[in-house]
Design an enzyme around this catalytic site. Structure first.
Site, PDB file in Angstrom:
ATOM      1  N   TRP A 186     -37.610   1.390   7.800  1.00  0.00           N
ATOM      2  CA  TRP A 186     -38.097   0.968   8.743  1.00  0.00           C
ATOM      3  C   TRP A 186     -39.015  -0.299   8.281  1.00  0.00           C
ATOM      4  CZ3 TRP A 186     -35.342   1.688  12.689  1.00  0.00           C
ATOM      5  CH2 TRP A 186     -34.232   2.488  12.539  1.00  0.00           C
ATOM      6  N   ASP A 243     -46.725   2.324  11.616  1.00  0.00           N
ATOM      7  CA  ASP A 243     -45.509   2.939  12.284  1.00  0.00           C
ATOM      8  C   ASP A 243     -45.316   4.262  12.226  1.00  0.00           C
ATOM      9  OD1 ASP A 243     -43.086   3.565  13.191  1.00  0.00           O
ATOM     10  OD2 ASP A 243     -42.084   2.190  12.386  1.00  0.00           O
ATOM     11  N   LYS A 286     -39.085  11.086  18.266  1.00  0.00           N
ATOM     12  CA  LYS A 286     -39.376  12.403  16.858  1.00  0.00           C
ATOM     13  C   LYS A 286     -40.075  13.571  17.766  1.00  0.00           C
ATOM     14  CE  LYS A 286     -36.969   9.240  15.014  1.00  0.00           C
ATOM     15  NZ  LYS A 286     -37.722   7.448  14.786  1.00  0.00           N
TER      16      LYS A 286
HETATM   17  C1  LIG Z   1     -36.943   6.180  14.624  1.00  0.00           C
HETATM   18  C2  LIG Z   1     -37.904   5.122  14.048  1.00  0.00           C
HETATM   19  C3  LIG Z   1     -37.834   3.600  14.548  1.00  0.00           C
HETATM   20  C4  LIG Z   1     -37.291   2.610  15.053  1.00  0.00           C
HETATM   21  O1  LIG Z   1     -37.540   3.437  16.686  1.00  0.00           O
HETATM   22  P1  LIG Z   1     -36.397   2.434  17.492  1.00  0.00           P
HETATM   23  O2  LIG Z   1     -37.855   3.361  18.758  1.00  0.00           O
HETATM   24  O3  LIG Z   1     -34.901   3.610  17.414  1.00  0.00           O
HETATM   25  O4  LIG Z   1     -36.874   1.370  17.619  1.00  0.00           O
HETATM   26  C5  LIG Z   1     -38.888   2.923  13.575  1.00  0.00           C
HETATM   27  N1  LIG Z   1     -39.495   3.681  12.678  1.00  0.00           N
HETATM   28  C6  LIG Z   1     -39.620   4.927  12.254  1.00  0.00           C
HETATM   29  C7  LIG Z   1     -41.149   5.546  11.172  1.00  0.00           C
HETATM   30  C8  LIG Z   1     -38.565   5.598  12.958  1.00  0.00           C
HETATM   31  O5  LIG Z   1     -39.315   6.906  12.497  1.00  0.00           O
END
Ligand SMILES: *Cc1c(COP(=O)(O)O)cnc(C)c1O
Length: 356
Positions: free
Chosen positions: A99, A166, A190
């Site tokens: 990511w 993030d 999540k």
């Molecule tokens: C799942 C995830 C993403 C991607 O998220 P989307 O909403 O599918 O774009 C980005 N960063 C992390 C740490 C993730 O776990």
């Protein structure tokens, strides 16, 4: 048979969230209408989005001077919106996984990117420690929890420049000192809600500093000034997020989540370290409390498939590891009950009895 949902995302949600969302799909707030067919400008839905913002602020103890907005496009769109809105010349990134790598790729469209450190040399199995954050960067970007590799930065670090995180996969898993961050963002799928909404917590005074022209929909100020209602927000998903926030508050908030998560993680990591068949894949001090990765020891490698079959026959769902790591990954998000972790440990013990 009871299912134990270890999926990494979308992933397990509290039954409270699922039941209340199902109810609101039939009849939302006594309106006789479904949450899917009511105007986002109605007073009933406006109350939902306002309460969701308020509970974000309350549960995370967000100081004054910050906004909370709800957008579409996933965390992945934030990889571009962040540099679009914040980068004048240069940004710094910590590369701790796939990511982070994707975020870096987007930032390079907007200016100079300095990757201060990377753990790619050992398949992202640790968090780099000795790095210098350049003071001439407009911001420093981290991924607090690396969902794929199972490492986590579980503290709020000091940064000489605006810190951007993030937190897609560990938001609300622990108390966070929001004042240390300029931006915290993530996809909701999540720990919070079904897929479809992205949250962004942003300190207002960092905006409006680039000379760049920003398209209206990609400008944070648009969404802040309209309370996430510049265009139609993902209404149903925001409603679900609100249910999860209410559930969390009722359970004792992020303090209680952190306590439960630490207990669940300890139970599983203890078994991974004890069991002769398995081993962990990342540096112990960097182990994630949300995504627990492990593999079979080399001499038992060919038993992987058999273990997965046995686990699935006992109701374990979603424990196959991501293709970048292999082996197994158990995601232990807030809504996952301790009993599910205990059930997984039972299978690991029974499998060891059979094989070792
Ligand atoms: C799942 C995830 C993403 C991607 O998220 P989307 O909403 O599918 O774009 C980005 N960063 C992390 C740490 C993730 O776990």
């Amino acid at each position: 048979m009871k299912k134990h949902n270890f999926y990494a995302g979308p992933s397990i949600l509290p039954q409270y969230t699922i039941q209340n969302t199902a109810q609101a799909v039939i009849d939302f707030a006594g309106t006789g209408l479904s949450i899917m067919e009511i105007s986002h400008r109605s007073k009933e839905f406006t109350a939902v989005i306002e309460e969701t913002q308020a509970l974000f602020k309350e549960l995370l103890n967000i100081p004054d001077g910050y906004s909370v907005i709800f957008l579409g496009g996933g965390a992945s769109l934030q990889f571009a919106m962040i540099p679009f809105n914040l980068m004048r010349k240069k940004a710094a990134y910590l590369n701790t996984g796939e990511w982070a790598t994707k975020a870096i790729k987007e930032a390079r469209f907007f200016g100079e990117v300095e990757v201060v450190a990377s753990s790619e040399d050992r398949n992202f199995s640790y968090i780099p420690k000795d790095f210098r954050i350049p003071t001439d960067a407009d911001y420093f970007h981290i991924t607090s929890n690396n969902t794929i590799y199972g490492t986590e930065i579980r503290h709020d670090m000091d940064s000489p420049v605006t810190l951007v995180a993030d937190m897609s996969s560990d938001i609300f898993s622990r108390p966070v000192d929001v004042s240390k961050y300029g931006v915290i963002y993530g996809g909701a799928q999540k720990n919070l809600a079904p897929a479809g909404v992205t949250f962004v917590i942003i300190r207002n005074d960092i905006l409006g500093k680039t000379e760049r022209q920003i398209p209206t929909m990609l400008n944070y100020q648009t969404h802040i000034s309209k309370g996430s209602m510049f265009n139609t927000p993902p209404c149903l998903t925001v409603f679900s997020a609100l249910q999860t926030l209410k559930w969390m508050k009722d359970q004792g908030g992020v303090q209680e989540m952190a306590k439960r998560n630490a207990e669940k993680a300890a139970i599983l990591y203890t078994e991974i370290d004890r069991n002769r068949l398995f081993r962990g894949t990342v540096a112990k001090e960097d182990r994630s409390v949300m995504n627990i990765c492990f593999v079979m020891n080399d001499e038992y490698k060919d038993l992987e498939k058999e273990f997965l079959e046995m686990a699935s026959s006992r109701g374990m769902i979603g424990i196959k590891g991501h293709r970048s790591v292999g082996g197994f990954r158990a995601s232990t998000y807030n809504a996952l009950p301790r009993e599910s972790v205990e059930a997984l440990v039972e299978v690991m013990k029974d499998f060891e009895q059979m094989k070792a």
